[in-house]
Design an enzyme around this catalytic site. Structure first.
Site, PDB file in Angstrom:
ATOM      1  CE  LYS A  54      -3.865  -2.337   2.264  1.00 49.12           C
ATOM      2  NZ  LYS A  54      -4.547  -2.673   3.526  1.00 49.12           N
ATOM      3  CD  GLN A  98      -3.535  -4.274   6.721  1.00 49.02           C
ATOM      4  OE1 GLN A  98      -3.674  -3.213   6.099  1.00 49.02           O
ATOM      5  NE2 GLN A  98      -3.895  -5.436   6.208  1.00 49.02           N
ATOM      6  CG  ASP A 121      -9.455   0.651   5.470  1.00 47.36           C
ATOM      7  OD1 ASP A 121      -9.190   0.154   4.367  1.00 47.36           O
ATOM      8  OD2 ASP A 121      -8.740   0.509   6.479  1.00 47.36           O
TER       9      ASP A 121
HETATM   10  N1  GUN Z   1      -6.877  -6.173   6.436  1.00 50.82           N
HETATM   11  C1  GUN Z   1      -7.222  -6.891   5.331  1.00 50.82           C
HETATM   12  N2  GUN Z   1      -7.797  -6.090   4.410  1.00 50.82           N
HETATM   13  C2  GUN Z   1      -7.835  -4.851   4.949  1.00 50.82           C
HETATM   14  C3  GUN Z   1      -8.303  -3.594   4.477  1.00 50.82           C
HETATM   15  O1  GUN Z   1      -8.839  -3.445   3.371  1.00 50.82           O
HETATM   16  N3  GUN Z   1      -8.150  -2.543   5.317  1.00 50.82           N
HETATM   17  C4  GUN Z   1      -7.575  -2.676   6.547  1.00 50.82           C
HETATM   18  N4  GUN Z   1      -7.469  -1.593   7.310  1.00 50.82           N
HETATM   19  N5  GUN Z   1      -7.127  -3.828   7.023  1.00 50.82           N
HETATM   20  C5  GUN Z   1      -7.261  -4.910   6.213  1.00 50.82           C
END
Ligand code: GUN
Length: 295
Positions: A54, A98, A121
């Site tokens: 990311k 995350q 998100d």
């Molecule tokens: N863990 C797995 N997928 C995601 C996501 O799209 N966002 C976040 N914050 N954590 C994740």
């Protein structure tokens, strides 16, 4: 006949090209790059890989990635204090904590603490509510990526019978809201749904987001349907290594469907592209600028 493959890598690359142009414009207009702050608590290897990719994608798009790694024993109060600091930081347009978080931290409380304007998100209840009522919202990245692929493949979705398998807050529910927003007739199926294969066979659009390897069989698919596979499951491969499969039995389904996303290379690449999109949208809104319509 074999279904068309929906190439998520190519779609994500095209989108990221457009995002990079918008990111340059934002930087030139405001004198600062759009900023995404990521927070990772602990050292789960899969989460570390996700967060690294990311940040890398953020920097490649001409935005600023600020990573905050925290030790596994971080307390909820310490994490909440960091979120508050990021909420107040003008250089930060998007905050991504995350998931999953260690057991001592209540994820819902942390998500609640993120400013809805920076919630890239789209997990905050304010954004979930805005999406549900059709107001301007930050929308979770995976369903947004699925919708982008569906619209590129089909064009106008109105009137289509859409079945979403899975009712999570992260994928199933927002996916259903987005499809309803496109005037589909939407069914959300889940583990208690009666005669799931029969429900799926009515779907012109079938979105599988259950997290169970190859659960959706070829004879669950309506001939000519568009199938979007959100699953990423690791299963033992022939040579002792693991391989990635989706929630759909791909070889069977592609003989019946009109179009289908592969795993890997389908929905996955779109998720990160949509995170960059949400960060840019949040940055524009915070700066009082209008983001391009097609972002
Ligand atoms: N863990 C797995 N997928 C995601 C996501 O799209 N966002 C976040 N914050 N954590 C994740």
């Amino acid at each position: 006949m074999s279904a068309r493959l929906i190439d998520g890598r190519a779609a994500a690359e095209a989108l990221r090209g457009r995002l990079a142009i918008t990111a340059d414009f934002f930087r030139a207009t405001t004198g600062r790059p759009a900023g995404l702050a990521t927070v990772l608590v602990g050292e789960d290897p899969a989460s570390a890989v996700y967060v690294r990719s990311k940040i890398k994608a953020t920097e490649e798009a001409g935005m600023h990635g600020l990573h905050h790694p925290l030790p596994a024993e971080t307390s909820e109060a310490e994490l909440l204090a960091l979120v508050e600091q990021l909420n107040r930081d003008d250089a930060v347009d998007g905050i991504l904590v995350q998931l999953p978080l260690p057991a001592q931290i209540d994820a819902a409380r942390v998500i609640d603490a993120i400013s809805p304007e920076k919630d890239v998100d789209g997990f905050h209840v304010v954004n979930a509510g805005r999406l549900a009522v059709g107001a301007e919202a930050l929308v979770p990245c995976t369903p947004l990526g699925c919708l982008h692929l569906l619209k590129s493949e089909i064009g106008d979705l109105s009137g289509a019978n859409a079945v979403v398998i899975g009712r999570s807050n992260i994928v199933g529910k927002p996916m259903a809201s987005l499809l309803l927003g496109e005037s589909c007739t939407v069914t959300i199926a889940h583990s208690r749904t009666r005669d799931l294969p029969e429900v799926c066979r009515r779907a012109d659009i079938l979105v599988a987001a259950v997290g169970r390897a190859e659960m959706v069989r070829g004879d669950w698919v309506k001939p000519g349907a568009t199938v979007i596979d959100v699953g990423i499951n690791r299963v033992p491969g022939a040579t002792g290594k693991t391989r990635l499969v989706g929630d759909v039995a791909f070889a069977e389904a592609r003989e019946v469907a009109g179009a289908i996303t592969p795993v890997p290379g389908g929905v996955g690449p779109m998720t990160i592209a949509m995170l960059l999109r949400n960060t840019l949208v949040a940055a524009h809104r915070r700066a009082g600028l209008k983001a391009p319509e097609d972002l």
